[in-house]
Design a protein around this motif. Structure first.
Motif, PDB file in Angstrom:
ATOM      1  N   GLN A 337       0.827  -1.209   0.000  1.00  0.00           N
ATOM      2  CA  GLN A 337       0.000   0.000   0.000  1.00  0.00           C
ATOM      3  C   GLN A 337       0.865   1.264   0.000  1.00  0.00           C
ATOM      4  O   GLN A 337       0.616   2.202  -0.752  1.00  0.00           O
ATOM      5  N   ALA A 338       1.880   1.264   0.846  1.00  0.00           N
ATOM      6  CA  ALA A 338       2.749   2.439   0.938  1.00  0.00           C
ATOM      7  C   ALA A 338       3.432   2.691  -0.399  1.00  0.00           C
ATOM      8  O   ALA A 338       3.511   3.822  -0.883  1.00  0.00           O
ATOM      9  N   SER A 344       1.998   6.144  -7.250  1.00  0.00           N
ATOM     10  CA  SER A 344       0.897   6.644  -8.085  1.00  0.00           C
ATOM     11  C   SER A 344       0.384   8.006  -7.646  1.00  0.00           C
ATOM     12  O   SER A 344      -0.242   8.715  -8.421  1.00  0.00           O
ATOM     13  N   GLY A 345       0.619   8.367  -6.390  1.00  0.00           N
ATOM     14  CA  GLY A 345       0.058   9.623  -5.910  1.00  0.00           C
ATOM     15  C   GLY A 345      -1.350   9.469  -5.369  1.00  0.00           C
ATOM     16  O   GLY A 345      -1.904  10.387  -4.791  1.00  0.00           O
ATOM     17  N   THR A 350      -4.851   2.130   4.033  1.00  0.00           N
ATOM     18  CA  THR A 350      -4.770   1.655   5.413  1.00  0.00           C
ATOM     19  C   THR A 350      -4.017   2.670   6.269  1.00  0.00           C
ATOM     20  O   THR A 350      -3.142   3.385   5.788  1.00  0.00           O
ATOM     21  N   LYS A 351      -4.386   2.700   7.546  1.00  0.00           N
ATOM     22  CA  LYS A 351      -3.717   3.596   8.477  1.00  0.00           C
ATOM     23  C   LYS A 351      -2.233   3.261   8.550  1.00  0.00           C
ATOM     24  O   LYS A 351      -1.371   4.145   8.584  1.00  0.00           O
ATOM     25  N   ALA A 352      -1.954   1.957   8.539  1.00  0.00           N
ATOM     26  CA  ALA A 352      -0.558   1.518   8.668  1.00  0.00           C
ATOM     27  C   ALA A 352       0.304   2.032   7.515  1.00  0.00           C
ATOM     28  O   ALA A 352       1.452   2.446   7.718  1.00  0.00           O
ATOM     29  N   ALA A 353      -0.263   2.027   6.306  1.00  0.00           N
ATOM     30  CA  ALA A 353       0.513   2.473   5.147  1.00  0.00           C
ATOM     31  C   ALA A 353       0.772   3.973   5.218  1.00  0.00           C
ATOM     32  O   ALA A 353       1.852   4.453   4.851  1.00  0.00           O
TER      33      ALA A 353
END
Lengths: 437, 293
Positions: A337-338, A344-345, A350-353
């Motif tokens: 996710q990060a 991609s911008g 997710t909160k974690a990412a």
């Protein structure tokens, strides 16, 4: 040359077909509307997932624009061969939701497949848009964005504007200065007329677009965006349009190039414009939060999202659903996710990412990418700022834009235009309510 | 003593007609009947809920002020497009019919736009005339004209008319050229010997002899503007500003495809079909009398 490539591809796929063992791999069809660099990202995600396990194979196919993809999916469903996963833009949400039986809600899918799934792990301003009032997630957020104000720093400096404007009155002042400094055709502008000046504007000022939490709590919603605040804002735009201090930029993103070309030094559009801006702008630019009226209590509230989510279509085999669920788990992985967000911008879901991107120091180098996240998480969402869900929203947007255009062209007063947009929109909502069971 | 052949086979004529009939039924009557049936239903986009509502879709349609407005827009738009594309094509065809060295190249260039898809043609025109970036819009603005099809209704209308005309000229040009070339030279030369100038020759000899072609093209062009222009309008203006370029066929497209209102959209296409059938009938009944075959 093309024939040789096809020949080679055919030979390779034949060889692969012969080489794969006899047990069947379950195919997961994924229809999407991603072009250019985002198309590559989609294909890469599918490849990575397919390489990570051997039971399922995700097959992405590009189906044209957002409305095209949605129509293709609906037509395929009617013909009995819908894809497993369909990417639908945020305004298609109500249409998808109301189609009980045509879709398989994501929370249900994860539960049935026995996949670990914690809805709290996702950013609430993003998932709220795609969840029922009870908090059940219906579709899986894929590419989310929000509205930001793009700023051409060089031109602002030239016009003697030292501070990036924060409020609407400040924006109007800056636009007048820019106009005097040579931007004769455009003090400021925006893309997505309805999204920016009605939808986001309302959420950002904590005023309703419609009743029932902007339609999230029921299809019997009524539009409310003809309030004095809305009228005042549209009236300001109408006044400024007369001498091009504000210059209308259309209903979609077709005029975003006016920022990249340097014509408009202040331009409100999607945060997803980042990649294009990076590629075209030959000046120092940044993004800032949307402006607000300082005399409105509680403003700024929080922004709402745009972009698209992945819907799972109904009537498929349990084994195929298991594959889709595994794919969603794969997409939710923090590192992935990060990386997706940073490449991609689009926003991390997710909160974690998000936290990881902060920890990595990513935003120190790329502050423009944090603007939409700051807007979305500015305050705890209210009834007016969780999102919106109106039937026929695709066409509704055109209708609202039509009325904005009528006001800007001097055909109607700001009040008349917004009243007409509300009453015509309400008629459309009632028609939708009849078919949404 | 004439020899006439008599075909006694009863089935043969039907058999010979069969391919044409099959095509007509499959590609016209069947979809048209589907549209008529659909216009009496209310359905959601997915076809999950479908109920018979009688004339409700039609009632809703004729209760909309926007619908009457789109009718008016259609009249303006179709008159302009048909008149302009026919007259400009005729002008070009008469020029290409002359004995010019470059005539073949000229003809080829004239035919090209026909091969461009409507949506692509629309995008081309959109970009050429986009207020701030368009290569043709900038000189207009430079001359002090406030060219703004995004907000100015007349500018938007001009733009969709130009794009639709540009797309249709090629087709008309081809037929006019073929028509011109089939006019016997001797007739025109006789006129010239009698002292008729080029304009007079055109209006008294060429134009009347061209009338079958002109009539055919008139019918085809009316059908084109009524049915085939939604792709261009969608790409150029999206029916805007404020509905100024929403013609009837664009509304069918917008309500059906973007709005998912299949019943309402079907009702509109039935109305449109009736109008076009009526127009075609009128043309055959009244205009065709003036045609000299």
């Amino acid at each position: 040359m093309a024939f040789r490539q096809i020949g080679a591809a055919a030979a390779v796929s034949a060889a692969l077909a012969l080489a794969t063992p006899a047990y069947a791999v379950t195919e997961i069809q994924w229809w999407h509307a991603m072009t250019g660099g985002n198309n590559d990202i989609v294909n890469k995600l599918a490849e990575e997932f397919n390489a990570s396990q051997s039971d399922y194979k995700v097959v992405p196919s590009y189906k044209g624009s957002y409305p095209d993809t949605m129509n293709a999916g609906i037509a395929a469903f009617r013909a009995g061969n819908a894809p497993h996963i369909m990417q639908v833009f945020e305004v298609g949400t109500a249409t998808m939701m109301s189609a009980t039986g045509a879709i398989k809600p994501v929370y249900q899918l994860m539960k049935d497949a026995g996949e670990p799934f914690d809805p709290k792990a996702y950013l609430p301003t993003i998932t709220g848009y795609y969840s029922t009032s009870k908090g059940d997630m219906l579709s899986f957020p894929f590419n989310s964005s929000s509205t930001v104000m793009w700023i051409n720093k060089d031109e602002l400096k030239k016009a003697g504007i030292t501070e990036i404007p924060k409020t609407w009155p400040e924006v109007f002042d800056a636009a007048k200065k820019l106009k005097a400094a040579g931007h004769a055709t455009c003090g400021f502008s925006n893309a997505w007329a309805s999204w920016v000046h009605i939808e986001q504007f309302s959420a950002w000022h904590n005023v309703p677009i419609g009743t029932k939490a902007n339609g999230l709590d029921g299809f019997d919603t009524e539009l409310k965006f003809n309030s004095p605040l809305h009228v005042k804002h549209l009236q300001n735009l109408v006044d400024l349009q007369k001498d091009k201090t504000y210059d209308y930029g259309g209903r979609t993103s077709t005029n975003e190039a006016r920022f990249g070309s340097g014509e408009c030094a202040i331009f409100l559009t999607s945060s997803g414009y980042y990649a294009t801006a990076k590629g075209t702008a030959k000046f120092d630019f940044t993004s800032a939060p949307m402006p607000y009226y300082p005399d409105v209590a509680g403003a700024p509230q929080n922004s709402i999202i745009g972009g698209a989510s992945l819907w799972v279509m109904g009537g498929k085999k349990p084994d195929e659903y298991k594959g889709v669920a595994k794919f969603f788990t794969f997409l939710s992985d923090t590192n992935r996710q990060a990386k997706l967000h940073q490449e991609s911008g689009y926003l991390p879901i997710t909160k974690a990412a998000y936290e990881k991107s902060i920890k990595d120091g990513f935003y120190e180098k790329n502050p423009t990418l944090q603007t939409p996240l700051k807007e979305l998480t500015n305050k705890e969402p209210t009834e007016n700022s969780r999102g919106l869900r109106f039937g026929n929203m695709v066409q509704m947007r055109d209708l609202w834009s039509e009325e904005i255009e009528a006001a800007l062209a001097g055909k109607k007063s700001a009040k008349e235009a917004l009243d007409a947009a509300v009453s015509r929109g309400n008629a459309m909502l009632r028609a939708f309510e009849k078919t949404a069971k | 003593m004439e020899k006439s052949t008599v075909f006694n086979n009863r089935l043969l004529p039907y058999l010979l007609l069969l391919p044409q009939l099959v095509v007509t039924v499959v590609f016209f009557y069947w979809p048209a009947s589907q549209a008529i049936w659909q216009s009496f239903l209310r359905e959601d986009a997915f076809g999950l809920v479908s109920e018979y509502v009688g004339l409700e879709n039609y009632q809703a349609l004729f209760a909309q002020p926007e619908y009457y407005r789109s009718m008016l827009t259609t009249v303006v738009f179709s008159t302009l497009v048909a008149a302009l594309s026919l007259s400009i094509a005729l002008l070009f065809a008469t020029q290409a019919d002359k004995n010019l060295k470059a005539a073949p190249a000229y003809k080829t260039l004239m035919i090209w736009p026909y091969a461009v898809a409507p949506a692509v043609a629309g995008v081309l025109w959109f970009f050429m005339f986009q207020p701030s970036l368009g290569m043709l819009a900038r000189p207009l603005r430079g001359m002090g004209l406030d060219w703004n099809p995004l907000l100015n209704e007349n500018h938007a209308m001009m733009l969709v008319v130009m794009a639709s005309v540009w797309k249709q000229i090629s087709y008309n040009f081809l037929f006019f050229l073929a028509g011109l070339q089939s006019i016997p030279r001797s007739v025109i030369e006789a006129g010239a010997i009698d002292g008729a100038g080029p304009m007079r020759r055109f209006w008294t000899i060429i134009f009347p002899l061209l009338s079958p072609t002109t009539f055919f093209l008139l019918v085809v062009n009316v059908v084109y503007v009524f049915f085939d222009t939604f792709g261009i309008i969608d790409a150029v203006t999206g029916g805007g500003p404020a509905g100024a370029t929403t013609t009837m066929v664009y509304k069918v497209y917008a309500d059906g495809r973007l709005g998912g209102d299949l019943g309402g959209s079907a009702a509109q296409s039935v109305v449109l079909m009736v109008i076009v059938i009526a127009l075609t009938a009128i043309q055959f009944r009244y205009v065709e009398r003036k045609v000299q075959y």
